[in-house]
Design an enzyme around this catalytic site. Structure first.
Site, PDB file in Angstrom:
ATOM      1  CB  SER A   7      -0.885  -0.016   1.249  1.00 34.66           C
ATOM      2  OG  SER A   7      -1.456   1.268   1.423  1.00 34.66           O
ATOM      3  CG  HIS A  32      -4.048  -1.663  -1.517  1.00 33.78           C
ATOM      4  ND1 HIS A  32      -5.165  -2.427  -1.803  1.00 33.78           N
ATOM      5  CD2 HIS A  32      -4.430  -0.813  -0.525  1.00 33.78           C
ATOM      6  CE1 HIS A  32      -6.161  -2.060  -1.024  1.00 33.78           C
ATOM      7  NE2 HIS A  32      -5.746  -1.074  -0.241  1.00 33.78           N
ATOM      8  CG  ASP A  34      -5.428   2.501   0.919  1.00 31.01           C
ATOM      9  OD1 ASP A  34      -6.335   1.670   0.785  1.00 31.01           O
ATOM     10  OD2 ASP A  34      -4.342   2.250   1.478  1.00 31.01           O
ATOM     11  CG  MET A  36      -8.608   7.220   2.132  1.00 32.05           C
ATOM     12  SD  MET A  36      -7.691   7.413   3.675  1.00 32.05           S
ATOM     13  CE  MET A  36      -6.811   5.849   3.728  1.00 32.05           C
ATOM     14  CG  HIS A  66      -9.438   0.053  -0.426  1.00 32.72           C
ATOM     15  ND1 HIS A  66      -8.839  -0.108   0.815  1.00 32.72           N
ATOM     16  CD2 HIS A  66     -10.779   0.010  -0.181  1.00 32.72           C
ATOM     17  CE1 HIS A  66      -9.762  -0.245   1.740  1.00 32.72           C
ATOM     18  NE2 HIS A  66     -10.946  -0.164   1.170  1.00 32.72           N
ATOM     19  CG  MET A  68     -11.589   3.296   2.036  1.00 26.53           C
ATOM     20  SD  MET A  68     -10.046   3.339   2.951  1.00 26.53           S
ATOM     21  CE  MET A  68      -8.904   3.270   1.605  1.00 26.53           C
ATOM     22  CG  MET A 136     -11.705  -2.733   5.423  1.00 31.35           C
ATOM     23  SD  MET A 136     -10.234  -2.374   4.448  1.00 31.35           S
ATOM     24  CE  MET A 136      -9.228  -1.441   5.615  1.00 31.35           C
ATOM     25  CG  PHE A 142      -5.877   7.081   9.932  1.00 29.05           C
ATOM     26  CD1 PHE A 142      -5.290   8.291   9.563  1.00 29.05           C
ATOM     27  CD2 PHE A 142      -7.205   7.082  10.339  1.00 29.05           C
ATOM     28  CE1 PHE A 142      -6.016   9.479   9.602  1.00 29.05           C
ATOM     29  CE2 PHE A 142      -7.947   8.263  10.389  1.00 29.05           C
ATOM     30  CZ  PHE A 142      -7.349   9.474  10.027  1.00 29.05           C
ATOM     31  N   GLY A 143      -3.073   4.079   7.997  1.00 30.23           N
ATOM     32  CA  GLY A 143      -2.116   2.983   8.047  1.00 30.23           C
ATOM     33  C   GLY A 143      -1.548   2.853   9.452  1.00 30.23           C
ATOM     34  N   GLY A 144      -0.819   1.780   9.680  1.00 31.28           N
ATOM     35  CA  GLY A 144      -0.088   1.617  10.933  1.00 31.28           C
ATOM     36  C   GLY A 144      -0.916   1.221  12.144  1.00 31.28           C
ATOM     37  CG  ASP A 170      -6.273  -2.704   3.312  1.00 32.83           C
ATOM     38  OD1 ASP A 170      -5.208  -2.410   3.872  1.00 32.83           O
ATOM     39  OD2 ASP A 170      -6.894  -1.920   2.563  1.00 32.83           O
ATOM     40  N   GLY A 192       1.163  -2.159   4.159  1.00 26.34           N
ATOM     41  CA  GLY A 192       1.747  -0.824   4.061  1.00 26.34           C
ATOM     42  C   GLY A 192       3.000  -0.714   4.897  1.00 26.34           C
TER      43      GLY A 192
HETATM   44  C1  DX5 Z   1      -6.404   1.710   5.626  1.00 26.10           C
HETATM   45  C2  DX5 Z   1      -5.806   1.343   4.298  1.00 26.10           C
HETATM   46  C3  DX5 Z   1      -4.691   0.365   4.271  1.00 26.10           C
HETATM   47  C4  DX5 Z   1      -3.444   0.726   4.935  1.00 26.10           C
HETATM   48  C5  DX5 Z   1      -2.712  -0.528   5.327  1.00 26.10           C
HETATM   49  O1  DX5 Z   1      -7.560   2.430   5.377  1.00 26.10           O
HETATM   50  O2  DX5 Z   1      -6.834   0.784   3.514  1.00 26.10           O
HETATM   51  O3  DX5 Z   1      -4.386   0.021   2.914  1.00 26.10           O
HETATM   52  O4  DX5 Z   1      -2.620   1.515   4.113  1.00 26.10           O
HETATM   53  O5  DX5 Z   1      -1.587  -0.123   5.973  1.00 26.10           O
HETATM   54  P1  DX5 Z   1      -0.893  -0.925   7.167  1.00 26.10           P
HETATM   55  O6  DX5 Z   1      -0.301  -2.162   6.555  1.00 26.10           O
HETATM   56  O7  DX5 Z   1       0.142   0.037   7.632  1.00 26.10           O
HETATM   57  O8  DX5 Z   1      -1.933  -1.236   8.188  1.00 26.10           O
HETATM   58 ZN    ZN Z   2      -6.677  -0.234   1.433  1.00 27.32          ZN
END
Ligand code: DX5
Ligand code: ZN
Length: 212
Positions: A7, A32, A34, A36, A66, A68, A136, A142-144, A170, A192
């Site tokens: 991602s 991937h 994202d 948003m 993806h 959102m 999900m 958010f990542g992380g 994901d 990600g």
């Molecule tokens: C969250 C995103 C994910 C995210 C995954 O809304 O859809 O794609 O980037 O990142 P990690 O692997 O850091 O959880």
């Molecule tokens: Zn995603």
């Protein structure tokens, strides 16, 4: 073989092209992206312009887009020429079945994503209009974030129901929780933070893809 989809939300945003080349050289299967809108999720990220540019610069790379977005319907035609998979959420305001049909009509694989609070039973009637279900494993936005272990049951359930399409997850995926996800029936892992923080990207990707 499990497919790995890094991602780019976790990439160095000042050097996106270099960051994509780096994961491509390491042997990834898909990328991937994202998208948003600040409404469906409380964050903003990439729009159609960058997706188009990525596809133009890396035409052989399959983009896993993806969405959102609260109203993805009006954007499908915009994203379709650059995308391999377009995934929309079950919880949107538009009619989900219609959006899935449009995605296929535009020549892409149609993905349906479920937030952690949405069960597979709620969308059972839509499954034959999908090529992929995206589970999900965090709240989107958010990542992380930490991996939601309770989502493993949802993945197992999708397989028990006899779903023949692809299953993707994901959020919060690392090389440590990947083998149990594979056991549960996962085909594609979106990653990600774990990818972009790896010290041995090619080695990690090779090992993860080989998980049976
Ligand atoms: C969250 C995103 C994910 C995210 C995954 O809304 O859809 O794609 O980037 O990142 P990690 O692997 O850091 O959880
Ligand atoms: Zn995603």
């Amino acid at each position: 073989m499990i497919k790995i989809a890094p991602s780019i939300l976790a990439a160095d945003q000042m050097h996106i092209a270099r960051e994509i080349q780096r994961v491509m050289d390491a042997g990834i299967d898909l990328l991937h992206v994202d998208v948003m809108d600040g409404h469906f999720v409380p964050n903003l990220s990439f729009g159609p312009g960058i997706v188009r540019e990525i596809h133009a610069a890396f035409p052989t790379l399959k983009l896993d887009v993806h969405l959102m977005l609260e109203n993805p319907m009006r954007y499908i035609q915009v994203f379709a020429p650059s995308s391999h998979i377009i995934t929309v959420h079950a919880e949107i305001k538009d009619d989900v079945g219609t959006v899935l049909d449009i995605i296929r009509h535009e020549g892409c694989k149609a993905g349906l994503s479920l937030k952690p609070g949405t069960s597979i039973e709620e969308v059972e009637g839509l499954l034959d209009r999908t090529d992929l279900v995206l589970v999900m494993t965090v709240e989107p936005g958010f990542g992380g974030q930490p991996f939601r272990w309770d989502m493993l049951r949802k993945i197992r359930r999708i397989r028990e129901m006899g779903y023949k399409g692809l299953v993707e997850a994901d959020g919060g995926i690392t090389k440590d929780n990947l083998s149990i996800l594979r056991e549960a029936g996962l085909d594609i892992a979106v990653m990600g933070t774990a990818i972009y923080k790896s010290d041995d990207l090619a080695g990690d990707i090779r090992k993860m893809q080989a998980m049976t």
